[in-house]
Write a protein that holds these residues in place. Structure first.
Motif, PDB file in Angstrom:
ATOM      1  N   UNK A  63       0.847  -1.193   0.000  1.00 29.99           N
ATOM      2  CA  UNK A  63       0.000   0.000   0.000  1.00 29.99           C
ATOM      3  C   UNK A  63       0.880   1.240   0.000  1.00 29.99           C
ATOM      4  N   UNK A  64       0.415   2.281  -0.686  1.00 30.02           N
ATOM      5  CA  UNK A  64       1.177   3.524  -0.732  1.00 30.02           C
ATOM      6  C   UNK A  64       1.067   4.259   0.592  1.00 30.02           C
ATOM      7  N   UNK A  65       2.191   4.752   1.077  1.00 31.27           N
ATOM      8  CA  UNK A  65       2.227   5.564   2.288  1.00 31.27           C
ATOM      9  C   UNK A  65       2.762   6.943   1.928  1.00 31.27           C
ATOM     10  N   UNK A  66       1.891   7.959   1.991  1.00 28.11           N
ATOM     11  CA  UNK A  66       2.337   9.314   1.675  1.00 28.11           C
ATOM     12  C   UNK A  66       3.356   9.813   2.705  1.00 28.11           C
ATOM     13  N   UNK A  67       3.230   9.366   3.969  1.00 29.20           N
ATOM     14  CA  UNK A  67       4.187   9.777   5.000  1.00 29.20           C
ATOM     15  C   UNK A  67       5.563   9.180   4.729  1.00 29.20           C
ATOM     16  N   UNK A  68       5.595   7.895   4.352  1.00 31.86           N
ATOM     17  CA  UNK A  68       6.876   7.285   3.992  1.00 31.86           C
ATOM     18  C   UNK A  68       7.432   7.918   2.728  1.00 31.86           C
ATOM     19  N   UNK A  69       6.538   8.309   1.819  1.00 29.43           N
ATOM     20  CA  UNK A  69       6.976   9.011   0.614  1.00 29.43           C
ATOM     21  C   UNK A  69       7.633  10.341   0.940  1.00 29.43           C
TER      22      UNK A  69
END
Length: 325
Positions: free
Chosen positions: A221-227
């Motif tokens: 799943x995409x994580x904007x925070x990790x991004x």
């Protein structure tokens, strides 16, 4: 030859919070001085699905994929009639856009469009067929079908009249084909504006999930925070002329995730520099044993990607992947 064959490329083995060595070399031929480091996950052996015996003729600019044929020179209308509307249209650092078909990661397809015309494509779909070459083709089969004498390498490149073909190989495990990339030689490089940078990050995300789907793993799943953490680290490396998992203030990947409000059970990081092409960057990771461990780890659930470009930096482009659960 496009500019991504002229940069020097480096990968750093980045696993969890452990800083390891790196190797410096040109992308082709394959690196020979890889370093060892600790691993975070068990290796998952790829499985190969059978490819259909379907001939798209002798046209070297044609491929069969997703039960239809794409031919360089097709119109956008032709493409949509065959494959439907793409999930999104991605801007690139070149003078074309990618029509992205990612509704099935086992059949990932990027089609390059310029002025409403197909000028290239990339796929690692398990059903592709190009000049008789499909997913899982051996080097011997490739040489026989293309009348070549390639030695095994991460990327086998054949220059044709008007475009070039790059056959992507698995040189760690199977020594077989895992994808194909065909592009017009007339494409021109432009710039890494903010939209392109975001697009590159999304391409890396799709390519990572495609690698996982090929071996039967669930998508991340995409994580904007990790991004955000990944983007900041890539920008920091570019601005401060370093390449590593610990930044000049000695913050680790885990520290950077914590700074974005992420409290994880497991985390990992991959970094790469010198690539201005998401496809070849991800393939570089794929053919690095420890990077592949992160790509194929069953322990991770989320992924964020950060891309940075600085023309005055050492390697121009920097990509960071942050994985966690």
């Amino acid at each position: 030859m496009r500019k991504y064959f002229t940069y020097k490329y480096i990968l750093l083995y980045g696993i969890l919070l452990i800083t390891a060595g790196f190797y410096l070399n040109y992308f082709i031929p394959k690196p020979s001085n890889q370093t060892e480091t600790s691993l975070t996950a068990d290796y998952v052996t790829p499985t190969v699905a059978p490819t259909p015996v379907i001939d798209v003729g002798s046209n070297a600019g044609a491929i069969f994929v997703r039960n239809a044929a794409i031919v360089i020179g097709d119109s956008t209308k032709d493409l949509i009639e065959k494959f439907g509307r793409p999930a999104r249209i991605a801007v690139t650092e070149f003078d074309y856009t990618y029509y992205i078909y990612n509704n099935d990661y086992k059949k990932l397809l990027f089609v390059a469009i310029r002025e409403d015309q197909v000028i290239g494509f990339y796929t690692d779909s398990l059903d592709f067929k190009y000049q008789g070459i499909g997913y899982g083709a051996t080097l011997e089969q490739i040489n026989q079908l293309l009348k070549e004498s390639f030695s095994l390498s991460d990327v086998l490149t054949k220059t044709l009249s008007g475009y070039h073909v790059s056959i992507l190989m698995d040189t760690l495990n199977t020594d077989k084909t895992v994808g194909i990339y065909v592009m017009s030689d007339s494409s021109e490089a432009r710039d890494f504006n903010p939209k392109v940078i975001t697009s590159e990050e999304q391409l890396v995300y799709d390519l990572t999930n495609s690698v996982r789907a090929r071996v039967g793993l669930s998508p991340l799943s995409w994580s904007s925070s990790a991004g955000q953490a990944a983007r900041k680290h890539s920008e920091n490396m570019a601005a401060n002329h370093f390449f590593g998992h610990n930044d000049p203030s000695l913050r680790s990947p885990g520290d950077r995730l914590n700074s974005e409000g992420i409290f994880y059970q497991k985390c990992g990081e991959n970094i790469i520099a010198g690539y201005d092409n998401a496809i070849l960057a991800c393939h570089g990771w794929y053919n690095s044993e420890t990077h592949r461990k992160n790509l194929l780890s069953e322990r991770f659930r989320y992924l964020g990607v950060g891309f940075a470009y600085d023309k005055d930096s050492v390697y121009k482009t920097y990509i960071t992947q942050n994985f966690y659960r």
